[in-house]
Scaffold this active site. Sequence first.
Site, PDB file in Angstrom:
ATOM      1  N   SER A 154       0.684  -1.223  -0.109  1.00 58.66           N
ATOM      2  CA  SER A 154       0.010  -0.303   0.021  1.00 58.66           C
ATOM      3  C   SER A 154       1.342   1.631   0.278  1.00 58.66           C
ATOM      4  O   SER A 154       2.333   1.656   0.176  1.00 58.66           O
ATOM      5  CB  SER A 154      -0.712   0.051   1.569  1.00 58.66           C
ATOM      6  OG  SER A 154      -1.635   1.470   1.408  1.00 58.66           O
ATOM      7  N   TYR A 167      -2.717  -1.829  10.077  1.00 57.54           N
ATOM      8  CA  TYR A 167      -2.691  -1.894   9.116  1.00 57.54           C
ATOM      9  C   TYR A 167      -1.128  -0.854   8.360  1.00 57.54           C
ATOM     10  O   TYR A 167      -0.756  -2.074   8.008  1.00 57.54           O
ATOM     11  CB  TYR A 167      -4.019  -0.753   8.506  1.00 57.54           C
ATOM     12  CG  TYR A 167      -3.642  -0.906   7.067  1.00 57.54           C
ATOM     13  CD1 TYR A 167      -4.775  -2.136   5.984  1.00 57.54           C
ATOM     14  CD2 TYR A 167      -3.720   0.327   5.958  1.00 57.54           C
ATOM     15  CE1 TYR A 167      -4.691  -2.194   5.119  1.00 57.54           C
ATOM     16  CE2 TYR A 167      -3.105  -0.451   4.781  1.00 57.54           C
ATOM     17  CZ  TYR A 167      -4.632  -1.532   3.939  1.00 57.54           C
ATOM     18  OH  TYR A 167      -4.327  -1.833   3.079  1.00 57.54           O
TER      19      TYR A 167
HETATM   20  C1  BGC Z   1      -6.099   0.932   2.012  1.00 59.26           C
HETATM   21  C2  BGC Z   1      -7.627   2.566   1.837  1.00 59.26           C
HETATM   22  C3  BGC Z   1      -7.076   3.898   1.265  1.00 59.26           C
HETATM   23  C4  BGC Z   1      -5.524   4.065   0.621  1.00 59.26           C
HETATM   24  C5  BGC Z   1      -5.038   5.248   1.192  1.00 59.26           C
HETATM   25  C6  BGC Z   1      -4.967   1.403   1.110  1.00 59.26           C
HETATM   26  O1  BGC Z   1      -4.268   0.303   1.258  1.00 59.26           O
HETATM   27  O2  BGC Z   1      -6.999   0.484   2.359  1.00 59.26           O
HETATM   28  O3  BGC Z   1      -8.345   2.148   2.679  1.00 59.26           O
HETATM   29  O4  BGC Z   1      -7.702   4.121   0.839  1.00 59.26           O
HETATM   30  O5  BGC Z   1      -4.673   3.027   0.439  1.00 59.26           O
HETATM   31  O6  BGC Z   1      -4.570   5.966   2.010  1.00 59.26           O
END
Ligand code: BGC
Length: 269
Positions: A154, A167
Site C-alpha cells: 500500500s 494496518y
Molecule cells: C487502504 C485504503 C486507502 C488507501 C489510500 C489503502 O491501502 O486500504 O483504505 O483508501 O490505502 O489511503
Amino acid sequence: MEKKLQGQVAVVTGASSGIGAGVSRSLAAAGAIVIVNHPVAATRDAAEAVLAEITAAGGQGITCQCDVSKENEVVQMFADTVRQFGTVDILINNAGLQRDAPFTDMTLEQWNTVLGVNLTGQFLCAREAIREFLRRGIVPERSKAAGKIICMSSVHEVIPWGGHANYAASKGGIMLMMKSIAQEYAGKKIRINSICPGAIQTPINKQAWDTPEALESLLTLIPYQRIGQPEDIGNAAVWLASDESDYVTGISLFVDGGMTLYPGFSTNG
Ligand code: BGC
C-alpha cells in the site's frame, strides 16, 4: 499470439472482492490459470462470481477456501494446487483487511487480526510458494524465472496513517519482508516485488468515495485526479508476473496516481 502468462498457475489470495478480484480477472485474461482464494464459507459465493466472470471471458480457474493466517490451511491450499495443476508459477499475496481505531482504543484483537492476515498471511503463502519454486526450478517454456511473487502492499508502507496503526505497521512489515526474501532468493531466479496501491475504488475504502463530498476530499490527495480501479492494479500485476519485467526484483511499485508525491506541497511549503 501466445498470451503473456499462458498456462501459468497463479494463486491469488483474497480474490473474492476488490483488488484481488480485479487482479484475478487481469491474470486470467493474460492466459493464467487462476486459483481464486477466499477466506471463509461466507465468501464462497463472491469467489464463485469472480470465477464465473473469468470463465465467461474465456479464462480458466478454480475457487479455493483458505484463511491465509492459518498455517495448516495455507499448506493445504498449495498442496491441493500442486496436486491439481502440477505446480504454482505466480503468487499474488493480496489478502488484506482493515480494523481501524484510534491507537489508545485499539484492541489486541484488532491488532492481531490485521497483522495475522496482512503480514503473517503473506509470510505463510510466500514460504509455501518459494518451497514449490525451488522444488520445480526453471521451466524455460513457462518463464525465465523459477517463480514470481507479488506482494500487495500500500502507499501506507511509506505514508504514516493515524487511526490505522495496525494496518500501516502491517504494510511497513510487508516492505522489508518482501525486500529481504527478494534478496535471499534472487540467485535462485525467483522474483519478488510489491505493488503499492493508492486509493482504489473497492469495498475496503467505500467511505472514502461513496458520497460526492468524500470523493472530493479524497481527490485532494491524488494529483492525477481520479480514484484508481482494480484494473489499474491488475495491469501492473500482469507486467510484474510476466517475463517483460524479468530484470525487476525487490521493488515497491507505486500505482497511486501520485498519492506519494506529497500533494499538500504543490501550492505551499
Ligand atoms: C487502504 C485504503 C486507502 C488507501 C489510500 C489503502 O491501502 O486500504 O483504505 O483508501 O490505502 O489511503
